[in-house]
Structure formats: structure tokens, C-alpha cells
Design an enzyme around this catalytic site. Structure first.
Site, PDB file in Angstrom:
ATOM      1  N   CYS A 188     -30.134  55.793  75.033  1.00 55.45           N
ATOM      2  CA  CYS A 188     -31.559  55.470  75.045  1.00 55.45           C
ATOM      3  C   CYS A 188     -32.342  56.675  75.553  1.00 55.45           C
ATOM      4  O   CYS A 188     -31.910  57.346  76.493  1.00 55.45           O
ATOM      5  CB  CYS A 188     -31.739  54.303  75.999  1.00 55.45           C
ATOM      6  SG  CYS A 188     -33.392  54.063  76.548  1.00 55.45           S
ATOM      7  N   THR A 229     -35.858  56.274  75.973  1.00 56.37           N
ATOM      8  CA  THR A 229     -37.180  55.715  76.287  1.00 56.37           C
ATOM      9  C   THR A 229     -37.802  56.356  77.531  1.00 56.37           C
ATOM     10  O   THR A 229     -38.989  56.670  77.555  1.00 56.37           O
ATOM     11  CB  THR A 229     -37.061  54.184  76.476  1.00 56.37           C
ATOM     12  OG1 THR A 229     -36.718  53.622  75.218  1.00 56.37           O
ATOM     13  CG2 THR A 229     -38.356  53.564  76.978  1.00 56.37           C
TER      14      THR A 229
HETATM   15  P1  5GP Z   1     -25.257  51.043  77.231  1.00 54.29           P
HETATM   16  O1  5GP Z   1     -24.261  49.934  77.505  1.00 54.29           O
HETATM   17  O2  5GP Z   1     -24.809  51.901  76.098  1.00 54.29           O
HETATM   18  O3  5GP Z   1     -25.637  51.801  78.433  1.00 54.29           O
HETATM   19  O4  5GP Z   1     -26.601  50.303  76.756  1.00 54.29           O
HETATM   20  C1  5GP Z   1     -26.641  49.474  75.637  1.00 54.29           C
HETATM   21  C2  5GP Z   1     -28.043  48.977  75.439  1.00 54.29           C
HETATM   22  O5  5GP Z   1     -28.940  50.060  75.205  1.00 54.29           O
HETATM   23  C3  5GP Z   1     -28.237  48.092  74.222  1.00 54.29           C
HETATM   24  O6  5GP Z   1     -27.728  46.802  74.383  1.00 54.29           O
HETATM   25  C4  5GP Z   1     -29.747  48.148  74.051  1.00 54.29           C
HETATM   26  O7  5GP Z   1     -30.425  47.268  74.884  1.00 54.29           O
HETATM   27  C5  5GP Z   1     -30.080  49.566  74.494  1.00 54.29           C
HETATM   28  N1  5GP Z   1     -30.313  50.450  73.342  1.00 54.29           N
HETATM   29  C6  5GP Z   1     -29.565  50.587  72.237  1.00 54.29           C
HETATM   30  N2  5GP Z   1     -30.094  51.519  71.399  1.00 54.29           N
HETATM   31  C7  5GP Z   1     -31.218  51.961  71.985  1.00 54.29           C
HETATM   32  C8  5GP Z   1     -32.216  52.916  71.607  1.00 54.29           C
HETATM   33  O8  5GP Z   1     -32.161  53.583  70.576  1.00 54.29           O
HETATM   34  N3  5GP Z   1     -33.245  53.064  72.477  1.00 54.29           N
HETATM   35  C9  5GP Z   1     -33.341  52.356  73.628  1.00 54.29           C
HETATM   36  N4  5GP Z   1     -34.403  52.529  74.409  1.00 54.29           N
HETATM   37  N5  5GP Z   1     -32.398  51.474  74.038  1.00 54.29           N
HETATM   38  C10 5GP Z   1     -31.351  51.278  73.214  1.00 54.29           C
END
Ligand code: 5GP
Length: 352
Positions: A186, A188
Site C-alpha cells: 500500500c 496510501t
Molecule cells: P498486508 O497483509 O499485505 O500488509 O495488507 C493487506 C491489505 O492491504 C489488504 O487486505 C488491503 O486492505 C490492503 N491493500 C491491498 N492493496 C492495496 C493497495 O493497492 N493500496 C492500499 N492502500 N491498500 C491495499
């Protein structure tokens, strides 16, 4: 004048769980299953409350087939067609209570949701997913979904503050997905400056949800099994994982073999340019990509990774004296720390 919250908000890496005296003899005694009754659908869930994210590289049917056997949940990504759902449902009739159909906020998404739920009536979970769960439009969609599907369990998100958790629950959602910006792919926080440290978001949102008999998912930011234990300890009813499940046989994404023979799989955020090109034919000019694409080392079967996570969780319960996962928040005291792990060999790959 700007408003500043001076109280320090924390991420998983800022704390450790304090061990406590326990009567547990072995970690095999720990019960990770939870029996959860949902506020609005009045349905129940029985299973291990870990969730594979609805990213198209993670929330695959292949992932769900493995996870379902262990009583673990998968939010299936929204890009499968109805016929693919039918094949999955025929081949995996016993795990349909461990999957959700994902849906965005467009009318086309809503229509497709209707078709899938009509074709596969055994699925009772809907995951309404937007990057920003703070808009009135999203609240209206949660209401509309509740009215259309009074007996389905609705997951909605993402938000990070108590007042919006309450609003979504009162609008008909059962489980609120919590997390803005913590995800591994992400961007953001870099693109917008918006976010909330995940451990504090979970503590505050769980409190708000539980006050209304609602539930929350901690979504994003877990990089190791210990983080999963911390998220549950902070009060999350479910923990959703993306990056920790990337790179496996069951994950989506392309497999590549490098010139030195090492294998990699692609993994990308759902708001990355890669995902937008794949699913929407590119990026609209008015918006920025809020996700990135990476190549992660190939990691074999996800079953081994899942067992490692569940083993870590059982051990966390043993250290803190929680006989059941449900007891973990009551047994959790977080210690703020300046160093979570010893970094001395961190740049040397471990052999086992
Ligand atoms: P991780 O377990 O990889 O740290 O986080 C997974 C979560 O990241 C996903 O379930 C979703 O909520 C968030 N996420 C997935 N793709 C994106 C993206 O392109 N941008 C953002 N802001 N969040 C994402």
C-alpha cells in the site's frame, strides 16, 4: 490552527506481548476456533478467524480450498465470473461457510454479486470493500446491501476510527474491516499522508464495535505470526493477511525464474498501476495509484505457511495463558519497546 492528537498511537512493531503464568501444559491444548454470532445477520461463524485478503493475488479459489480444510476463511476476490464460482462450489461444497464474495461500490459490482449469490446460495458472507470507507456513498451501499440481503453476513470497510465503525454497524454491517495504509503493498500514506497506526486502530475500533455487538477485522500490516497474535490480543475478532500469503502455489501472480535459477512471484496492491491495467484498462488521469507491485520469493505450498502462523498463535496463547483464542485480549498486556527483534543476523538468510 491544526488539531494534533498528542497521545502516541502504536503499530505492531512498537509493542511486545508480556508473558504470564499459565496452567496450559502444551500448546496443543490451545483452542483457536471461535464461535461468533453476528449482530445484524443473526448468523454464526465457527472456525479459525484468520482471513486471506480479497486481493486478486491472495483471495483465490486455490487458497480457499486449502484454508477451508483448516477452518480458515478466505474473502474471494471480485474478479471471478459466475461459472468459475459454480465450479468452485461444486468441487468444495463443505467449505462454502468459510468464504465471502467480494464486491466494490459500482452498480456492475452489485449486479454481479446478486448473480453469484443466486448461483451459489451456500455462501452467506458478503465483503463490501473500498479503499476509503468514510464516504456517505459507501454508507448508503452498506444500507442497500443489508436491505437486499437481510440474512447475509456483511463485512464492510476500510475505516480506522470508532465513530465510522459504529456508523457502518448501525447501517447494517456485521464485521468492520479496519486498516488504512498499513498494507505491505500500500502506498496510501505516501501518496496522501492519511493513515492510522494499526495496533491503536484495532484497539479503538474493537472497543467501538464490541459496544454494539459488532466485530472487526484487523486488515493489513502483519509481517510475521507474532503480529497476528498482537492483532488478536488488541481485540481483533479476525485478522486479514495479504503479503504473508503472497508467493505461494495457491497465490495469484506470475511465476518467474531468474537467470540464477531463483523463483519469484509477482504481488501487487489492488490500487497499483498493475492492478488498474489488469482490471480497468489503465489508470484514470484524476487519480494516483495507491499501491505498488513487487516480486516476492517463491514460497511453495501455503499449507506450510498457514501451519507456521497457527503454531505461532497457539504459542502466543500459551505464553500469555489463554486457553482459547477468544481469551487472548483479556490475557494481553502490551509492553512498549524500542527493539522488537535482535537484528544482528537480519541480512543473512536463515537456512530453516
Ligand atoms: P498486508 O497483509 O499485505 O500488509 O495488507 C493487506 C491489505 O492491504 C489488504 O487486505 C488491503 O486492505 C490492503 N491493500 C491491498 N492493496 C492495496 C493497495 O493497492 N493500496 C492500499 N492502500 N491498500 C491495499
Amino acid at each position: 490552527m491544526s488539531n494534533i492528537i498528542n497521545e502516541v498511537k502504536l503499530d505492531f512493531k512498537d509493542v511486545l506481548l508480556r508473558p504470564k503464568r499459565s496452567t496450559l501444559k502444551t500448546r496443543a491444548e490451545v483452542d483457536l476456533y471461535r464461535h461468533i454470532m453476528f449482530r445484524n445477520s443473526r448468523r454464526t461463524y465457527q472456525g479459525i478467524p484468520l482471513i486471506a485478503s480479497n486481493m486478486d493475488t491472495v483471495g483465490t479459489f486455490e487458497m480457499a480450498a486449502v484454508f477451508g480444510k483448516h477452518g480458515v476463511f478466505t474473502t474471494i476476490h471480485k474478479y471471478y465470473e459466475v461459472d468459475e464460482w459454480l465450479v468452485f462450489a461444486n468441487e468444495n461444497p463443505t467449505i462454502l461457510d468459510h468464504v465471502a464474495v467480494s464486491c466494490g461500490i459500482s452498480e456492475a459490482d452489485f449486479q454481479k454479486l446478486g448473480k453469484i449469490l443466486a448461483a451459489v446460495p451456500g455462501v452467506s458472507f458478503i465483503c463490501l470493500d473500498v479503499a476509503n470507507g468514510y464516504t456517505q456513498q459507501f454508507v448508503d451501499i452498506v444500507r442497500k446491501t443489508r436491505n437486499t440481503y437481510p440474512q447475509h453476513t456483511i463485512i464492510a470497510g476500510n475505516v480506522v476510527t470508532g465513530e465510522m465503525v459504529e456508523e457502518l454497524i448501525l447501517s447494517g454491517a456485521d464485521i468492520i474491516k479496519v486498516g488504512i495504509g498499513p498494507g505491505s503493498v500500500c502506498t496510501t500514506r505516501i501518496k496522501t499522508g492519511v493513515g492510522y497506526p494499526q495496533l491503536s486502530a484495532v484497539i479503538e475500533c474493537a472497543d467501538a464495535a464490541h459496544g454494539l455487538q459488532g466485530h472487526i477485522i484487523s486488515d493489513g500490516g502483519c509481517v510475521c505470526p507474532g503480529d497476528v497474535a498482537k492483532a488478536f490480543g488488541a481485540g481483533a475478532d479476525y485478522v486479514m493477511l495479504g503479503g504473508m500469503l503472497a508467493g505461494h502455489d495457491e497465490s495469484g501472480g506470475e511465476l518467474t525464474i531468474k537467470s540464477d535459477g531463483t523463483k519469484c512471484k509477482s504481488f501487487y496492491g489492488m490500487s497499483s498501476l498493475t492492478a488498474m491495467k489488469k482490471h480497468s484498462g489503465g489508470k484514470a488521469e484524476y487519480r494516483a495509484a495507491e499501491g505498488k507491485a513487487v516480486e516476492v520469493p517463491y514460497r511453495g505450498k501455503v499449507n506450510d505457511t498457514l501451519l507456521d502462523i497457527l503454531g505461532g498463535l497457539r504459542s502466543a496463547c500459551t505464553y500469555t495463558g489463554a486457553h482459547k483464542l477468544k481469551e487472548l485480549p483479556r490475557r494481553s498486556t502490551f509492553i512498549r519497546c524500542t527493539q522488537q527483534v535482535n537484528p544482528v543476523y537480519s541480512n543473512i538468510a536463515a537456512k530453516e
